[in-house]
Motif scaffolding. Structure first.
Motif, PDB file in Angstrom:
ATOM      1  N   THR A 195       2.325  17.352  -3.272  1.00 46.03           N
ATOM      2  CA  THR A 195       0.870  17.462  -3.306  1.00 46.03           C
ATOM      3  C   THR A 195       0.345  18.360  -2.197  1.00 46.03           C
ATOM      4  N   VAL A 196       0.850  18.180  -0.981  1.00 42.40           N
ATOM      5  CA  VAL A 196       0.341  18.944   0.157  1.00 42.40           C
ATOM      6  C   VAL A 196       0.570  20.443  -0.046  1.00 42.40           C
ATOM      7  N   LEU A 197       1.766  20.823  -0.503  1.00 40.19           N
ATOM      8  CA  LEU A 197       2.080  22.242  -0.660  1.00 40.19           C
ATOM      9  C   LEU A 197       1.263  22.884  -1.778  1.00 40.19           C
ATOM     10  N   LEU A 198       0.991  22.131  -2.822  1.00 40.79           N
ATOM     11  CA  LEU A 198       0.140  22.674  -3.876  1.00 40.79           C
ATOM     12  C   LEU A 198      -1.273  22.893  -3.357  1.00 40.79           C
ATOM     13  N   THR A 199      -1.761  21.949  -2.559  1.00 40.05           N
ATOM     14  CA  THR A 199      -3.091  22.076  -1.970  1.00 40.05           C
ATOM     15  C   THR A 199      -3.176  23.270  -1.034  1.00 40.05           C
TER      16      THR A 199
END
Length: 246
Positions: A195-199
């Motif tokens: 999730t963090v990397l997509l954000t």
């Protein structure tokens, strides 16, 4: 008049930081905890108007929390419940259906959608119009800023700075999980990174983290450990590149 109280149940420090930054302009009191036990402790002290909870938590899950609130309605009171999760499969949605969830939000969620959800839950106010912002040159970063930060480049940069401080600790946690042959711990790291990397506008790294999460879920230690080594090398390089842009 006291501000509405919003309880965030999320064990990932970076995602708590994201929610905190997204909601800092709203007239609410944001309470934070990392587990079901912490949530129940807070709910036992004073009522809240909204509960934002992840599903994958250490120990008892978000579903366990909802079931406990259903069994003890005095703890929930009049609070609306919003599930904020990256694991909203059809089976999960069916499992949540009878548990009194007010709204489901898929991670990664945009700042605008999160603000709108909280406003509607505690105030019923429509969301403020989102002003257009100039876009940076990098297309993936531009898409991330537009999709998840409502075009707010400054907010994105603040969040990215926090992530660049935290991500080396996540790498260390992943290394320790591999050393301990702890697939559940490695899966939690992959789940968070996905999730963090997509954000942050890194969809390829996010996809690698998603694949690693699936390998951990299928209990394949050899492939999972290999997948982590590939991901950590790529992630460490990405962090170095990002730091040159701060």
């Amino acid at each position: 008049m006291a501000q509405p109280r919003v309880l965030l149940v999320e064990d990932d420090a970076l995602l708590r930081r994201f929610v905190r930054m997204a909601l800092e302009e709203l007239p609410i009191e944001l309470l934070e905890c990392e587990s079901v036990a912490g949530a129940l402790q807070i709910l036992g002290t004073a009522p809240v108007q909204l509960i934002l909870t992840d599903l994958m938590l250490p120990g008892a899950s978000g579903v366990d929390l909802l079931q406990q609130l259903q069994q003890s309605p005095c703890l929930r009171g009049q609070a609306k419940v919003v599930v904020l999760s990256a694991g909203l499969t059809q089976d999960t949605r069916q499992q949540l259906a009878p548990l009194g969830v007010w709204r489901l939000l898929e991670k990664p969620v945009s700042v605008g959608l999160l603000e709108q959800c909280v406003q509607e839950a505690v105030q019923g106010d429509p969301p403020a119009p989102i002003p257009p912002q100039p876009a940076p040159a990098d297309l993936e970063r531009t898409n991330a800023i537009d999709q998840y930060f409502a075009g707010d480049t400054e907010l994105f940069q603040l969040y990215r700075g926090s992530c660049l401080l935290q991500l080396p600790h996540d790498i260390a946690t992943g290394d320790q999980a591999v050393e301990d042959a702890d697939l559940p711990a490695l899966r939690r790291v992959a789940h968070s990174l996905k999730t963090v990397l997509l954000t942050l506008g890194a969809p390829q790294l996010s996809a690698q983290a998603r694949d690693l999460e699936q390998l951990c879920h299928s209990a394949a230690p050899g492939p999972a450990h290999s997948g982590w080594l590939v991901l950590r090398v790529a992630l460490a390089h990405w962090i170095d590149v990002q730091k040159t842009g701060l």
